[in-house]
Design a protein around this motif. Structure first.
Motif, PDB file in Angstrom:
ATOM      1  N   ASP A   1       7.252  11.684  -2.365  1.00 43.06           N
ATOM      2  CA  ASP A   1       8.396  11.521  -3.249  1.00 43.06           C
ATOM      3  C   ASP A   1       9.298  10.445  -2.661  1.00 43.06           C
ATOM      4  N   CYS A   2       9.693   9.488  -3.468  1.00 42.36           N
ATOM      5  CA  CYS A   2      10.532   8.406  -2.962  1.00 42.36           C
ATOM      6  C   CYS A   2      11.825   8.986  -2.383  1.00 42.36           C
ATOM      7  N   PRO A   3      12.163   8.600  -1.149  1.00 38.63           N
ATOM      8  CA  PRO A   3      13.386   9.128  -0.548  1.00 38.63           C
ATOM      9  C   PRO A   3      14.654   8.503  -1.126  1.00 38.63           C
ATOM     10  N   GLY A   4      14.520   7.660  -2.157  1.00 38.50           N
ATOM     11  CA  GLY A   4      15.683   7.026  -2.776  1.00 38.50           C
ATOM     12  C   GLY A   4      16.450   8.005  -3.642  1.00 38.50           C
ATOM     13  N   CYS A   5      16.339   7.867  -4.936  1.00 36.58           N
ATOM     14  CA  CYS A   5      17.212   8.654  -5.805  1.00 36.58           C
ATOM     15  C   CYS A   5      16.496   9.857  -6.405  1.00 36.58           C
ATOM     16  N   ALA A   6      17.219  10.604  -7.246  1.00 33.60           N
ATOM     17  CA  ALA A   6      16.686  11.837  -7.822  1.00 33.60           C
ATOM     18  C   ALA A   6      16.199  11.649  -9.259  1.00 33.60           C
ATOM     19  N   TRP A   7      16.089  10.382  -9.689  1.00 32.87           N
ATOM     20  CA  TRP A   7      15.594  10.135 -11.044  1.00 32.87           C
ATOM     21  C   TRP A   7      14.132  10.588 -11.107  1.00 32.87           C
ATOM     22  N   PRO A   8      13.753  11.313 -12.174  1.00 36.59           N
ATOM     23  CA  PRO A   8      12.384  11.847 -12.222  1.00 36.59           C
ATOM     24  C   PRO A   8      11.338  10.749 -12.399  1.00 36.59           C
ATOM     25  N   GLU A   9      10.116  11.107 -12.084  1.00 32.32           N
ATOM     26  CA  GLU A   9       9.025  10.175 -12.301  1.00 32.32           C
ATOM     27  C   GLU A   9       8.401  10.483 -13.652  1.00 32.32           C
ATOM     28  N   PRO A  10       7.875   9.468 -14.311  1.00 36.17           N
ATOM     29  CA  PRO A  10       7.279   9.706 -15.627  1.00 36.17           C
ATOM     30  C   PRO A  10       6.121  10.683 -15.500  1.00 36.17           C
ATOM     31  N   ASN A  11       5.972  11.531 -16.481  1.00 31.47           N
ATOM     32  CA  ASN A  11       4.979  12.588 -16.448  1.00 31.47           C
ATOM     33  C   ASN A  11       3.563  12.109 -16.662  1.00 31.47           C
ATOM     34  N   ALA A  12       3.391  11.337 -17.705  1.00 32.86           N
ATOM     35  CA  ALA A  12       2.044  11.096 -18.187  1.00 32.86           C
ATOM     36  C   ALA A  12       1.301  10.038 -17.381  1.00 32.86           C
ATOM     37  N   HIS A  13       1.975   8.987 -16.997  1.00 31.22           N
ATOM     38  CA  HIS A  13       1.195   7.896 -16.443  1.00 31.22           C
ATOM     39  C   HIS A  13       1.195   7.931 -14.914  1.00 31.22           C
ATOM     40  N   SER A  14       0.237   7.259 -14.327  1.00 32.66           N
ATOM     41  CA  SER A  14       0.185   7.330 -12.882  1.00 32.66           C
ATOM     42  C   SER A  14       0.138   5.929 -12.308  1.00 32.66           C
ATOM     43  N   THR A  15       0.686   4.962 -13.050  1.00 37.82           N
ATOM     44  CA  THR A  15       0.752   3.627 -12.474  1.00 37.82           C
ATOM     45  C   THR A  15       2.028   3.529 -11.657  1.00 37.82           C
ATOM     46  N   PHE A  16       2.007   2.627 -10.736  1.00 39.31           N
ATOM     47  CA  PHE A  16       3.116   2.452  -9.823  1.00 39.31           C
ATOM     48  C   PHE A  16       4.341   1.923 -10.566  1.00 39.31           C
ATOM     49  N   GLU A  17       5.473   2.578 -10.360  1.00 33.38           N
ATOM     50  CA  GLU A  17       6.703   2.097 -10.983  1.00 33.38           C
ATOM     51  C   GLU A  17       7.552   1.394  -9.940  1.00 33.38           C
ATOM     52  N   PHE A  18       7.749   0.121 -10.108  1.00 30.44           N
ATOM     53  CA  PHE A  18       8.457  -0.673  -9.115  1.00 30.44           C
ATOM     54  C   PHE A  18       9.964  -0.413  -9.165  1.00 30.44           C
TER      55      PHE A  18
ATOM     56  N   ALA B   1       0.847  -1.196   0.000  1.00 33.05           N
ATOM     57  CA  ALA B   1       0.000   0.000   0.000  1.00 33.05           C
ATOM     58  C   ALA B   1       0.885   1.250   0.000  1.00 33.05           C
ATOM     59  N   LEU B   2       1.934   1.185   0.797  1.00 27.96           N
ATOM     60  CA  LEU B   2       2.859   2.309   0.909  1.00 27.96           C
ATOM     61  C   LEU B   2       3.516   2.610  -0.425  1.00 27.96           C
ATOM     62  N   LEU B   3       3.990   1.532  -1.052  1.00 33.24           N
ATOM     63  CA  LEU B   3       4.757   1.716  -2.276  1.00 33.24           C
ATOM     64  C   LEU B   3       3.896   2.243  -3.400  1.00 33.24           C
ATOM     65  N   LEU B   4       2.619   1.853  -3.372  1.00 35.10           N
ATOM     66  CA  LEU B   4       1.732   2.347  -4.420  1.00 35.10           C
ATOM     67  C   LEU B   4       1.588   3.860  -4.349  1.00 35.10           C
ATOM     68  N   LYS B   5       1.927   4.421  -3.207  1.00 33.72           N
ATOM     69  CA  LYS B   5       1.790   5.871  -3.039  1.00 33.72           C
ATOM     70  C   LYS B   5       3.099   6.622  -3.281  1.00 33.72           C
ATOM     71  N   SER B   6       4.166   5.905  -3.593  1.00 36.23           N
ATOM     72  CA  SER B   6       5.411   6.649  -3.791  1.00 36.23           C
ATOM     73  C   SER B   6       5.492   7.139  -5.232  1.00 36.23           C
ATOM     74  N   ASN B   7       5.999   8.351  -5.376  1.00 35.67           N
ATOM     75  CA  ASN B   7       6.122   9.007  -6.677  1.00 35.67           C
ATOM     76  C   ASN B   7       4.813   9.048  -7.460  1.00 35.67           C
ATOM     77  N   GLN B   8       3.708   9.215  -6.743  1.00 39.05           N
ATOM     78  CA  GLN B   8       2.423   9.430  -7.389  1.00 39.05           C
ATOM     79  C   GLN B   8       2.034  10.895  -7.186  1.00 39.05           C
ATOM     80  N   ALA B   9       1.110  11.369  -8.031  1.00 43.45           N
ATOM     81  CA  ALA B   9       0.729  12.776  -7.930  1.00 43.45           C
ATOM     82  C   ALA B   9       0.267  13.108  -6.514  1.00 43.45           C
ATOM     83  N   GLU B  10      -0.389  12.170  -5.848  1.00 42.18           N
ATOM     84  CA  GLU B  10      -0.938  12.441  -4.527  1.00 42.18           C
ATOM     85  C   GLU B  10      -0.088  11.883  -3.382  1.00 42.18           C
ATOM     86  N   GLY B  11       0.957  11.156  -3.691  1.00 47.04           N
ATOM     87  CA  GLY B  11       1.703  10.461  -2.649  1.00 47.04           C
ATOM     88  C   GLY B  11       2.961  11.201  -2.238  1.00 47.04           C
TER      89      GLY B  11
END
Ligand SMILES: Nc1nc2c(c(=O)[nH]1)N[C@H]1C(S)=C(S)[C@@H](COP(=O)(O)OP(=O)(O)OC[C@H]3O[C@@H](n4cnc5c(=O)[nH]c(N)nc54)[C@H](O)[C@@H]3O)O[C@H]1N2
Ligand SMILES: Nc1nc2c(c(=O)[nH]1)N[C@H]1C(S)=C(S)[C@@H](COP(=O)(O)OP(=O)(O)OC[C@H]3O[C@@H](n4cnc5c(=O)[nH]c(N)nc54)[C@H](O)[C@@H]3O)O[C@H]1N2
Ligand SMILES: [Mo]
Length: 750
Positions: free
Chosen positions: A49-66, A37-47
Motif C-alpha cells: 500500500d502506498c505510504p502516501g495518502c489515503a485515497w483508495p485504489e481503483p477496484n477493477a483495474h490492476s494497471t499501475f497508477e502514476f 519496478a518498485l512503483l509498479l508494485k505499489s497499490n497493486q493486489a499483490e504489492g
C-alpha cells in the motif's frame, strides 16, 4: 538565504512536470534504477500500500497508477542513504539541533537502535534487548500508568495499531493521542451526530456516478494526486465540479494525466472545476448555509427523504431562513448571485458528493461546519444512494484504520468490554489525553514519558516552543521511526530511537513473510506486502517492537505476545473477535483487493439516538464566537498554514511548490496584492508575522511576501514552519483540533 524564484505556474497539474520531478526524487534518493519496478508494485493486489495518502485504489483495474507524490513517498522510504552509528558518533545531538528539518530526514534510513548518552551528548548504539528492558523498567517505575503518553501517526498498520493499543491498555492507560487529533477529529466527532457514523459513506464507484461534486478545503493536486484521475473522469462525463477554496489551486483547475500520451503531447490539460469559488478562510459554514438557503427558497428539497429519514428539518429550515443574505454574504465572502448559481446546480443534480479536508477541520467551528455540509446533503436526499454522500478526504494512509483498531483516547465502553473479554484483563475506563492535553500534561509534569509510534510530534503539533519544552521536560522519550527527525533531537532526559521497517519492506516472522492491512479513506480494507529487502538487517517490524516491549513491561500479561507475532493472521483473528465489522477478517482480506466495511447510512440506516439522520442547527453566531479579536491598531489577518507540493507533513522533500510558482524557499507569506499595497509594502519584502491570542503573542521571523490570488484579509504560509504561531489553547470546539487554518496575525516589515 538560498536562491529563490517566484513565478506564476501556467501549465496544468500533472503532465511532464510531475514525471520530471518524480525522476529527480528517485535520483536524489539513489534509487533511480530500482524505482520503476518498485512503483509498479505499489497499490497493486499483490504489492504494498502506498505510504502516501489515503485515497483508495481503483477496484477493477490492476494497471499501475502514476502519482508524483506517491513516488516521493516511496522514494523517501526506499532511499539508499543510511544513518549509521558513525553518523551519530560524528554529530552530537546539540550539533544536530542546529540543522534544519530537511537535513535531518535527508540523512536516510536509521539502521539500529540508539540510546541517548547525556555524558557525551551523542546517541549511542544499544541492543534491542537492552532498550526494551530499560523502557520497560521506566514504565513500570511510574507512579501511575497515566504518566505515560503513547502517540500514533497514521502510517501504522492495523495489526501494529491493534497490538499497540492492547499493550497500552494492559499497561493501564487510555493515553493514546494520534495525528487524527490534529486532522479529521471534527469529522469523526461531527458525522456520527448527523448520520450515525464517523466515516465517509461513498466508495470510489460513487464518484463515477455522481453528477455534482462539491469540493471543500483540500488540495488534491498535491495531497491526494490520484484523486485527480477520478476528477478528470468526472469532468469528462460532464459532471458539475464546484470548488470552494480561498486559494486558486492549480490541481483543481486543470490536470494532465501523465499516463495519457495524447494529453501529454498537447499538455493543455482537462479543466477540472466547472465553478471555482474563493470564500474567506473559515467562511465555509456560511457557504453551506447559503446553499441550503437558496435550495429552500428556490429549489426542491427532497421532501420524501426528509420525511422518511430525517429529524429536525423544521428547526433547521427556520434557522436558515432567518439568516439574512447580507449576513451570509458577509460571512462567506460569496455573493447572492454566486449562491443562486450554486443553488441551482446543486438543486438540479441527481447525485452529489461533498468532499472536505483540512480547510474545513482545522477551525474553531469545524464541527459545526461539518454538520452544515451534512445538512446540505440531507436536504436533497444525497446520502444512501448511488453517486451521493459525504467524502471526508483522510490524510495518512492508515489513519482511518488506526482509529478503527482502537487508537483513541476516548474508547467506547463496548470496545473496551470486547477487548477485556478477549484478552482477559480489565481495561482502564477513564478517558486519556488527546494531543493538546498531552502537551499540557507534559508541560505541567503530569506526564513523564512520551512514546511515539511513528510521526514527528515535535514539529507536527502547534505552539512549537511550548511543545519542545514539554518534550524536554520528560524523563523518557522513545520513537519508533524510519528516519531521523526533530522529535529525536528535542528529547527527554533518557531517549531511545527504535528503527523500524517501512511498508515497502519484507517483514519476516518465524521464517515467513507477513502482510499487514490498512483501511483507506473509503473504508476498503486490504493487505499490503513489502517487496524490498529491509534498509538494515537490524530493523524490526512495528508489531515486533510492540510485542517485545509488552513482554519487557507487562509482567502479568496473559496475552501470548510472541505467538501472535509469529503469524499476523493470528493478530487478525483476534481483531476479528474484538472489532465490529471485521468478522472473518483473514478470509476476506486475503482476497484480491480486500473488502469494504459495512456502513449503515449506505442502506439509509441511521444509528443515531433519534434513529434518523439529524439536521443539526447552527447559525452564524458560531462564527462570531470563534473569531479572536486582538487589541491592536494594526490590520489583523487570518492565516492558514498549508502544505507545499514538496513535503509530506513534517517531511520536507524539497523547496519547490511548483503549482504555486514558488521555488527555493519555504518561508513565504501569500497575500492579496491589494493588501500588500495597503500595508505600504511590496511583493518580495521580508516580514515578521505575529499571532495574537489570549495568552499573548508569538512571532515567526523572516518571511517573503508573495502576491497571490487569495481573498483580502487572508494569508497563507507553510506548515510546519508557521506552527510556532498556532496557540496551544486555540482548537476546534469539542474536537480539540488545533486551529491551524485560522490564526489571527499581524504583519510587519522584518
Ligand atoms: N504529498 C502529500 N500528501 C499528503 C500530505 C502531505 O503533506 N504531502 N499530507 C497528508 C495528510 S496527513 C493530510 S491530512 C492530507 C491533507 O490534505 P489537505 O486537506 O489538502 O491539506 P492542506 O495542504 O493543509 O490544504 C488545505 C487546503 O484547504 C484550503 N483551505 C484552507 N483554509 C480553508 C478554509 O477556511 N476554507 C476552505 N474552503 N479551504 C481552505 C487551502 O487553500 C488548501 O488548498 O494530505 C495527505 N497527503
Ligand atoms: N500548522 C499545521 N500543523 C499541522 C497540520 C497543518 O495543516 N498545519 N496538519 C496536521 C495533520 S493533518 C497531521 S496528520 C499531523 C501529522 O503529524 P505526524 O503524523 O506526527 O507527522 P509526519 O510528518 O507525518 O511524520 C513523519 C515521520 O514519520 C516517520 N515515519 C515515516 N514512515 C514511517 C513508518 O512506516 N513507521 C514509523 N514508525 N514511522 C514512520 C518518519 O520518521 C517521519 O519523520 O500534523 C498536523 N499538524
Ligand atoms: Mo492529516
Amino acid at each position: 538565504m538560498a536562491e529563490h524564484e517566484i513565478k506564476r505556474y501556467k501549465g496544468p497539474a500533472g503532465g511532464w512536470g510531475a514525471l520530471r520531478s518524480s525522476l529527480e526524487h528517485l535520483r536524489h534518493e539513489g534509487v533511480l534504477a530500482e524505482g520503476s519496478a518498485l512503483l509498479l508494485k505499489s497499490n497493486q493486489a499483490e504489492g504494498f500500500d502506498c505510504p502516501g495518502c489515503a485515497w483508495p485504489e481503483p477496484n477493477a483495474h490492476s494497471t499501475f497508477e502514476f502519482c508524483e507524490n506517491g513516488v516521493k513517498a516511496v522514494a523517501a522510504e526506499a532511499t539508499s542513504k543510511r544513518v549509521t552509528r558513525e553518523f551519530f558518533a560524528t554529530h552530537s545531538v546539540s550539533a544536530l539541533a542546529e540543522q534544519d528539518d530537511y537535513f535531518l530526514e535527508d540523512q536516510g534510513r536509521l539502521t539500529e537502535p540508539m540510546a541517548y548518552d547525556p555524558n557525551t551528548d551523542h546517541y549511542k548504539p544499544v541492543s534491542w534487548e537492552e532498550a526494551f528492558a530499560a523502557i520497560g523498567a521506566h514504565l513500570r517505575g511510574l507512579a501511575s500508568p497515566d504518566e505515560a503518553i503513547f502517540y500514533t501517526s497514521g502510517r501504522t498498520s492495523n495489526e501494529a495499531a491493534f497490538l499497540y493499543q492492547l499493550f497500552v491498555r494492559e499497561f493501564g492507560t487510555n493515553n493514546l493521542p494520534d495525528c487524527s487529533n490534529m486532522c479529521h477529529e471534527p469529522t469523526s466527532l461531527g458525522m456520527p451526530e448527523s448520520i450515525g457514523v464517523g466515516k465517509g459513506t461513498v466508495t470510489l464507484e460513487d464518484f463515477d456516478e455522481a453528477d455534482t461534486l462539491l469540493l471543500f478545503g483540500h488540495n488534491p493536486g498535491t495531497n491526494h494526486p490520484r484523486m485527480l484521475g477520478t476528477l478528470q473522469k468526472a469532468a469528462r462525463r460532464g459532471s458539475r465540479i464546484l470548488v470552494f477554496n480561498p486559494l486558486r489551486e492549480r490541481g483543481l483547475e486543470r490536470f494532465t494525466h501523465p499516463q495519457e500520451p495524447g494529453g501529454m503531447l498537447t499538455n493543455r490539460g482537462t479543466p477540472i472545476a466547472t465553478h471555482y469559488y474563493q470564500p474567506k478562510i473559515g467562511g465555509d459554514l456560511a457557504v453551506a448555509l447559503g446553499i441550503a438557503r437558496d435550495v429552500l427558497e428556490n429549489g426542491h428539497p427532497d421532501q420524501a427523504f426528509i420525511a422518511a429519514h430525517t429529524h429536525g428539518f423544521q428547526a433547521f429550515e427556520e434557522s436558515v431562513l432567518k439568516t439574512s443574505w447580507e449576513e451570509i454574504e458577509q460571512a462567506s465572502g460569496l455573493t447572492r448571485a454566486d449562491f443562486r448559481a450554486i443553488g441551482e446546480i446543486y438543486d438540479q443534480g441527481k447525485a452529489a458528493i461533498i468532499t472536505w479536508g483540512m480547510g474545513i477541520t482545522q477551525h474553531r467551528h469545524a464541527v459545526a461546519t461539518i454538520h452544515m455540509l451534512l445538512n446540505v446533503l440531507l436536504l436533497k436526499g444525497n446520502i444512501g444512494k448511488a453517486g451521493a454522500g459525504p467524502a471526508p478526504i483522510r490524510g495518512h494512509s492508515n489513519v482511518q484504520g488506526d482509529r478503527t483498531m482502537g487508537i483513541y483516547e476516548q474508547p467506547s465502553a463496548t470496545f473496551l468490554d470486547a477487548l477485556g473479554a478477549e484478552f482477559d484483563f480489565a481495561p482502564p475506563r477513564n478517558h486519556g489525553f488527546d494531543v493538546v492535553a498531552s502537551i499540557s500534561a507534559m508541560l505541567e509534569g503530569r506526564a513523564k514519558v512520551f512514546f511515539g509510534l511513528g510521526g514527528n510530534f515535535a514539529n507536527a503539533t502547534p505552539d512549537t516552543a511550548r511543545v519542545h519544552q514539554a518534550l524536554q521536560k520528560c524523563d523518557l522519550t522513545v520513537h519508533v521511526t524510519t528516519k531521523l527527525n526533530r522529535s529525536h533531537i528535542v528529547h527527554g532526559k533518557a531517549a531511545f530511537i527504535l528503527p523500524c521497517l517501512g511498508r515497502t519492506e519484507i517483514d519476516i516472522q518465524d521464517g515467513k513473510p507477513q502482510g499487514v492491512t490498512v483501511e483507506d479513506s473509503m473504508s476498503m480494507v486490504h493487505i499490503s506486502h513489502g517487496i524490498r529487502a529491509p534498509a538494515s538487517p537490524h530493523l524490526r517490524s512495528e508489531c515486533s517492537i510492540i510485542a517485545h516491549l509488552a513482554l519487557a513491561t507487562l509482567k502479568e500479561s496473559k496475552t501470548p505476545w510472541l505467538y501472535l507475532l509469529a503469524d499476523y493472521d493470528r493478530i487478525r483473528d483476534r481483531i476479528a473477535r474484538v472489532v465490529v465489522g471485521f468478522e472473518n477478517f483473514n478470509e476476506r482480506v486475503h482476497k484480491p483487493r480486500g473488502f469494504h466495511l459495512h456502513l449503515a447510512p449506505r442502506s439509509r440506516i441511521w444509528n443515531t439516538p433519534t434513529g434518523k439522520a439529524n439536521f443539526v442547527v447552527h447559525d452564524l453566531a458560531v462564527l462570531q464566537a470563534s473569531r479572536f479579536v486582538p487589541q491592536t491598531n494594526q490590520r489583523v489577518f487570518t492565516l492558514m498554514t498549508i502544505r507545499s507540493h514538496d513535503q509530506y507533513n513534517t517531511t520536507i522533500y524539497g523547496l519547490s511548490d511548483r503549482y504555486r510558482g514558488v521555488s527555493g524557499i519555504r518561508n513565504v507569506c501569500f497575500m492579496n496584492a491589494s493588501d500588500i499595497e495597503a500595508l505600504n509594502m511590496k511583493a518580495g519584502t521580508m516580514v515578521n508575522i505575529t499571532s495574537h491570542w489570549m495568552d499573548g503573542q508569538r512571532t515567526a521571523h523572516g518571511f517573503l511576501l508573495v502576491a497571490y490570488d487569495i481573498p483580502t484579509g487572508c494569508l497563507a504560509g507553510y506548515y510546519p514552519e508557521l506552527n510556532v504561531l498556532v496557540p496551544l489553547s486555540s482548537y476546534a470546539d469539542r474536537a480539540r483540533t488545533p486551529t491551524s487554518k485560522s490564526v489571527a496575525v499581524t504583519v510587519e516589515a522584518a
